[in-house]
Design a protein around this motif. Structure first.
Motif, PDB file in Angstrom:
ATOM      1  N   GLU A 132      36.177  38.154 -85.599  1.00 15.21           N
ATOM      2  CA  GLU A 132      34.751  38.181 -85.258  1.00 15.21           C
ATOM      3  C   GLU A 132      34.061  37.219 -86.373  1.00 15.21           C
ATOM      4  N   LEU A 133      34.427  37.271 -87.523  1.00 13.64           N
ATOM      5  CA  LEU A 133      33.993  36.459 -88.673  1.00 13.64           C
ATOM      6  C   LEU A 133      34.090  34.849 -88.253  1.00 13.64           C
ATOM      7  N   PHE A 134      35.228  34.629 -87.823  1.00 15.55           N
ATOM      8  CA  PHE A 134      35.525  33.222 -87.453  1.00 15.55           C
ATOM      9  C   PHE A 134      34.669  32.707 -86.269  1.00 15.55           C
ATOM     10  N   GLU A 135      34.686  33.666 -85.152  1.00  9.62           N
ATOM     11  CA  GLU A 135      33.980  33.462 -84.021  1.00  9.62           C
ATOM     12  C   GLU A 135      32.457  33.146 -84.320  1.00  9.62           C
ATOM     13  N   ARG A 136      32.055  33.896 -85.336  1.00  5.70           N
ATOM     14  CA  ARG A 136      30.569  33.652 -85.745  1.00  5.70           C
ATOM     15  C   ARG A 136      30.358  32.266 -86.346  1.00  5.70           C
ATOM     16  N   PHE A 137      31.360  31.821 -86.992  1.00  8.29           N
ATOM     17  CA  PHE A 137      31.109  30.543 -87.824  1.00  8.29           C
ATOM     18  C   PHE A 137      31.702  29.140 -87.012  1.00  8.29           C
ATOM     19  N   PHE A 138      32.878  29.539 -86.441  1.00 12.13           N
ATOM     20  CA  PHE A 138      33.423  28.449 -85.735  1.00 12.13           C
ATOM     21  C   PHE A 138      33.954  28.883 -84.271  1.00 12.13           C
ATOM     22  N   PRO A 139      32.850  29.044 -83.546  1.00 12.89           N
ATOM     23  CA  PRO A 139      33.481  29.537 -82.165  1.00 12.89           C
ATOM     24  C   PRO A 139      34.283  28.695 -81.364  1.00 12.89           C
ATOM     25  N   GLY A 140      35.218  29.544 -81.055  1.00 10.80           N
ATOM     26  CA  GLY A 140      36.412  28.573 -80.015  1.00 10.80           C
ATOM     27  C   GLY A 140      37.345  27.793 -80.810  1.00 10.80           C
ATOM     28  N   ARG A 141      37.192  27.593 -81.987  1.00 11.12           N
ATOM     29  CA  ARG A 141      37.877  26.752 -82.805  1.00 11.12           C
ATOM     30  C   ARG A 141      39.269  27.193 -83.478  1.00 11.12           C
TER      31      ARG A 141
END
Lengths: 481, 86
Positions: free
Chosen positions: A150-159
């Protein structure tokens, strides 16, 4: 008569440390330096726990877990060990990634990750900075419900490519997954991926040898081949241990054995509250590993452009469950050049993959040997992509599996990265259950890896020193029964 | 020990913990973390050194008292007032 490995040992110590992994070693040394009498018991014939090595004919020395640690090791080694140990820590500057999404080389620090994310992955510098700052600002008391994913999704959505870049090394280093709490990722990430990757010049054998010397200088009574059967408890307090048929008293015991074996086997459920036991039983162990160790013929060199660490994968996407599968698509290679062990003329490669104990536990002896041979063969084939003539250069190759880790460390399920996040709270709560009983070792992801384990040893040594001083005041004549 | 002696003792410990830092210019009322590169292990080391050198016990909940030189001296003064200078 069998050799008495406890010959000359006293009947009572201030503290007994069970297990000589980096947490146990460091706790023992720290406590002895404060003036406590310390007995260190190791069941194996070598100190070091997972920080270990083995030798093979032809003069090959393989390191099991020396793949790279954070810069913080320099400070911890200087302070809790010796200047000589700290001075032997050197940086590994060529860290490579190669997978269907990207191929790149990095010095593995914040500046270089920022450069890569901006130039190669086309993320704005502000976003990268915000991510680093958030990861860095995380601490243990923060919200635990957010996952790393979820942390990644917040900063780098879909990446998915960025997730792969930022997560794969951490997964490799401590077995964590996208489903683990974001804070454990953040704490490890900001330690590990901000100032580069370091290694120990001279290899694990030299490190453990230097530590052993220092333990003796600090006054620790060090004993190998001493397998603790029971930790003795008397009226809610630790009383000592049963080891090699002898009873040795202690006011405090630190177990550096696997957390669950400590609670469920060495002490026994009858000594704990039901709710604590439930928590301890629910602690999930981290996964284990398979490794393939490959030594080149004397004098055969590898081109250093291969890098020091190579995160390699043929899987189109990054999935942590795929990393555990026996159908291996991802391997991390550690390349060791002669400079790793000054004076040597050897190049070695260790390939590591995460693995599940249950995939290996049930195999018949024959199927197990076949599977190990397959593992070596498929690894050589995969490595051929980077070193086409590896088979000609090769002198020795062999594999280890979760069963191997189980055999040498006695960890339940051969766990090679300790426990999941919840293990830390259980480890910390032990002394509330049994006065004088402590645990230090790889738990909760944060306290794992070489640096995490070492620092956790210091944290626990501080608790024990404090407890010994207090209990001394309260019951000056306390002795073991 | 008097407050100035306690301050000296703390600076002495800081110097041994952070040998690469110049502790002589540390400001008394600014958080140590803002002036020196200290992490949570460094604060643990301060606690361990205080126990080793002066047999002063600092419970984990009180670690926050060690934020600045002033707050540390204030916190330690009643605990160390009967001690002789080491």
């Amino acid at each position: 008569m069998p050799k008495d490995f406890l010959q000359g040992a006293r009947d009572h110590y201030d503290c007994i440390v069970i297990g000589s992994g980096l947490a146990g070693l460091t706790a023992a040394n720290t406590l002895a330096r404060t003036g406590q009498s310390v007995l260190l018991l190791e069941q194996h014939y070598k100190l070091g726990g997972m920080a270990t090595w083995f030798k093979r004919p032809g003069g090959h020395i393989f390191d099991i877990s020396l793949h790279g640690f954070p810069v913080g090791m320099i400070k911890s080694c200087r302070r809790y060990w010796t200047q000589e140990i700290a001075d032997s820590i050197v940086q590994l500057k060529n860290i490579r990634f190669d997978n269907p999404m990207f191929s790149l080389t990095t010095t593995f620090n914040r500046e270089d990750f920022t450069r890569l994310l901006v130039e190669k992955f086309q993320v704005s510098a502000e976003r990268v900075q915000a991510f680093f700052d958030t990861a860095r600002g995380m601490n243990f008391y923060d919200d635990q419900s957010t996952t790393a994913g979820e942390l990644f999704e917040r900063f780098f959505p879909g990446r998915e490519d960025i997730i792969r870049l930022l997560m794969e090394p951490i997964t490799y280093a401590n077995g964590s997954t996208l489903e683990d709490p974001a804070i454990s990722y953040g704490i490890v990430f900001s330690n590990f991926m901000s100032k580069g990757v370091f290694t120990f010049e001279g290899g694990t054998d030299r490190l453990i040898h230097l530590m052993h010397e220092e333990l003796l200088r600090s006054g620790v009574d060090v004993r190998i081949k001493c397998d603790v059967q029971r930790i003795l408890v008397n009226r809610g307090r630790v009383a000592g241990v049963q080891v090699n048929g002898r009873t040795i008293g202690a006011r405090a015991v630190i177990s550096n054995a696997n957390l669950k074996s400590t609670v469920l086997k060495m002490i026994g459920p009858e000594h704990f509250d039901r709710s604590f036991l439930d928590e301890a039983e629910a602690v999930r162990l981290n996964n284990s590993s398979c490794q393939v160790y490959m030594a080149l013929r004397p004098g055969e060199m590898l081109d250093e452009s291969l890098g020091d660490l190579l995160f390699s994968s043929t899987a189109p996407l990054f999935r942590t469950d795929l990393l555990l599968s026996r159908d291996v698509t991802s391997r991390t290679y550690s390349f060791y050049y002669p400079r790793t062990r000054p004076g040597s003329d050897r190049c070695l490669v260790v390939s590591s993959t995460n693995a599940r104990y249950e995939d290996w536990a049930g195999l018949s002896d024959e199927a197990y040997e076949d599977s190990k041979r397959d593992l070596v063969e498929s690894t050589l084939e995969a490595l051929g992509r980077y070193i086409p003539d590896i088979r000609q250069k090769l002198d020795h190759a062999e594999a280890s599996t979760p069963r191997t880790f189980r055999h040498y460390t006695r960890h339940l399920q051969g766990a090679s990265f300790g426990t999941k996040f919840e293990g830390l709270a259980v480890s910390r709560a032990l002394p509330e259950q049994i006065a004088g009983l402590y645990h230090a070792g790889s738990v909760g992801i944060i306290m794992s890896g070489w640096l995490g384990a070492m620092n956790y040893g210091v944290i626990v040594a501080n608790d024990v020193d404090s407890w010994l001083m207090k209990s001394n005041r309260q019951t000056p004549l306390a002795t073991a029964t | 020990m008097s407050p100035p002696e306690i301050k000296e003792a703390i600076l002495d410990i800081l110097e041994s913990i952070a040998p690469d830092e110049d502790v002589t210019n540390v400001k008394d009322d600014v958080p140590l973390r803002e002036q020196l590169e200290l992490d949570s292990m460094d604060f643990l080391d301060i606690v361990m050194e205080l126990r080793k050198r002066y047999r002063v016990q600092i419970p984990e909940d009180d670690y926050v008292q060690l934020a600045t030189i002033n707050s540390t001296v204030e916190y330690l003064a009643p605990l160390m007032k009967d001690l002789q200078k080491a």
